[in-house]
Enzyme design. Structure first.
Site, mmCIF file in Angstrom:
data_model
loop_
_atom_site.group_PDB
_atom_site.id
_atom_site.type_symbol
_atom_site.label_atom_id
_atom_site.label_comp_id
_atom_site.label_asym_id
_atom_site.label_seq_id
_atom_site.Cartn_x
_atom_site.Cartn_y
_atom_site.Cartn_z
ATOM 1 N N ASP A 20 -4.402 1.212 8.235
ATOM 2 C CA ASP A 20 -5.256 1.184 9.414
ATOM 3 C C ASP A 20 -6.523 1.981 9.097
ATOM 4 O O ASP A 20 -6.817 2.266 7.935
ATOM 5 C CB ASP A 20 -4.527 1.704 10.658
ATOM 6 C CG ASP A 20 -4.124 3.170 10.556
ATOM 7 O OD1 ASP A 20 -4.530 3.840 9.577
ATOM 8 O OD2 ASP A 20 -3.417 3.645 11.460
ATOM 9 N N GLY A 43 -7.285 5.064 9.478
ATOM 10 C CA GLY A 43 -7.112 6.429 9.016
ATOM 11 C C GLY A 43 -6.727 6.485 7.551
ATOM 12 O O GLY A 43 -6.593 5.461 6.875
ATOM 13 N N ASN A 80 0.086 -0.875 1.580
ATOM 14 C CA ASN A 80 -0.287 0.193 0.663
ATOM 15 C C ASN A 80 0.946 1.028 0.321
ATOM 16 O O ASN A 80 1.927 1.039 1.064
ATOM 17 C CB ASN A 80 -1.358 1.085 1.309
ATOM 18 C CG ASN A 80 -1.866 2.165 0.367
ATOM 19 O OD1 ASN A 80 -2.192 1.895 -0.787
ATOM 20 N ND2 ASN A 80 -1.923 3.400 0.845
ATOM 21 N N THR A 81 0.878 1.734 -0.802
ATOM 22 C CA THR A 81 1.916 2.696 -1.158
ATOM 23 C C THR A 81 1.308 4.084 -1.223
ATOM 24 O O THR A 81 0.118 4.256 -1.504
ATOM 25 C CB THR A 81 2.554 2.376 -2.515
ATOM 26 O OG1 THR A 81 1.566 2.497 -3.543
ATOM 27 C CG2 THR A 81 3.142 0.978 -2.528
ATOM 28 N N HIS A 82 2.146 5.091 -0.975
ATOM 29 C CA HIS A 82 1.698 6.480 -1.038
ATOM 30 C C HIS A 82 2.821 7.325 -1.626
ATOM 31 O O HIS A 82 3.988 7.176 -1.229
ATOM 32 C CB HIS A 82 1.343 6.991 0.366
ATOM 33 C CG HIS A 82 0.867 8.409 0.366
ATOM 34 N ND1 HIS A 82 -0.364 8.777 -0.137
ATOM 35 C CD2 HIS A 82 1.461 9.561 0.774
ATOM 36 C CE1 HIS A 82 -0.504 10.083 -0.032
ATOM 37 N NE2 HIS A 82 0.585 10.591 0.511
#
EC number: 2.1.2.2
Length: 219
Positions: free
Chosen positions: A156, A158, A122-124
């Site tokens: 994960d 969270g 994922n990217t954030h």
């Protein structure tokens, strides 16, 4: 406390890594990956693109590239657990080595994360663990930090809490506060796309292992 046993995910031998990409919107990160996999040396192929919405530009990009697509809208299922089960089954049918959430705006459920644990990228748009969640850009501005950036990490259970793979730094200017962060977000997206392409390519070609929250990619 004893160290956690490392989890190893070797690169697939003798073939490109299989990618399933999940999108929710314009698909600019997807397009960057489509462009990257056109080079056989990249080491990966996109085998399907999934979405949680129909009629989006990301699906149009996938269809123009001749990629298989599927859509699972949350509202079409009795509850989130049923949606998660359907999404898990559709992705699993393509036997991916890696799942890339490229602007996918739904929180993945326990079933999905268990099925592809350690293999969901994922990217954030912030430097995790600072400013997790849906407002990473504006939260960074509101806090008054002088630099922000983007993070590529594994998913994960969270929200934006998975092991970090790589990060890119983007300076904040005084002008960014005047426009509410729109220009800043665009600069972050530019860095994010290149970082995602680089990371996914390395994972595809070299594999990785996870040990004590650290992600190691062979040099």
């Amino acid at each position: 406390m004893a160290a956690a046993h490392p989890l190893a995910f070797p690169a697939p031998p003798g073939r490109p890594a299989r990618l399933v990409v999940l999108v929710s919107g314009s698909g600019t990160n997807l397009q960057a990956l489509i462009d990257a996999v056109a080079d056989s040396a990249y080491g990966a192929e996109i085998v399907a693109v999934g979405a949680d919405r129909s009629g989006i530009a990301g699906l149009e990009r996938a269809e123009r590239a001749g990629l298989a697509t599927f859509v699972h809208r949350v509202k079409d299922f009795a509850d989130r657990a049923d949606w998660d089960a359907a999404l898990t089954a559709s992705v699993a049918a393509y036997q991916p080595d890696l799942v890339v959430t490229a602007g996918f705006m739904k929180i993945l459920g326990d079933r999905f994360i268990a099925a592809f644990a350690g293999r969901i990228v994922n990217t954030h748009p912030a430097l995790l663990p600072a400013f997790p969640g849906a407002h990473g850009v504006t939260d960074a501005l509101a806090y008054g930090v002088k630099v922000t950036g983007c993070t590529v990490h594994l998913v994960d259970a969270g929200v934006d809490t998975g092991p970090i793979i790589a990060q890119g730094v983007v300076p904040i200017t005084d002008a960014d506060h005047a426009d509410g962060g729109e220009a800043l977000h665009e600069r972050i997206k530019t860095v994010e796309r290149q970082l995602l392409v680089d990371v996914v390519g390395r994972l595809a070609r070299e594999g990785h292992r996870i040990e004590d929250r650290k992600v190691w990619i062979p040099a």
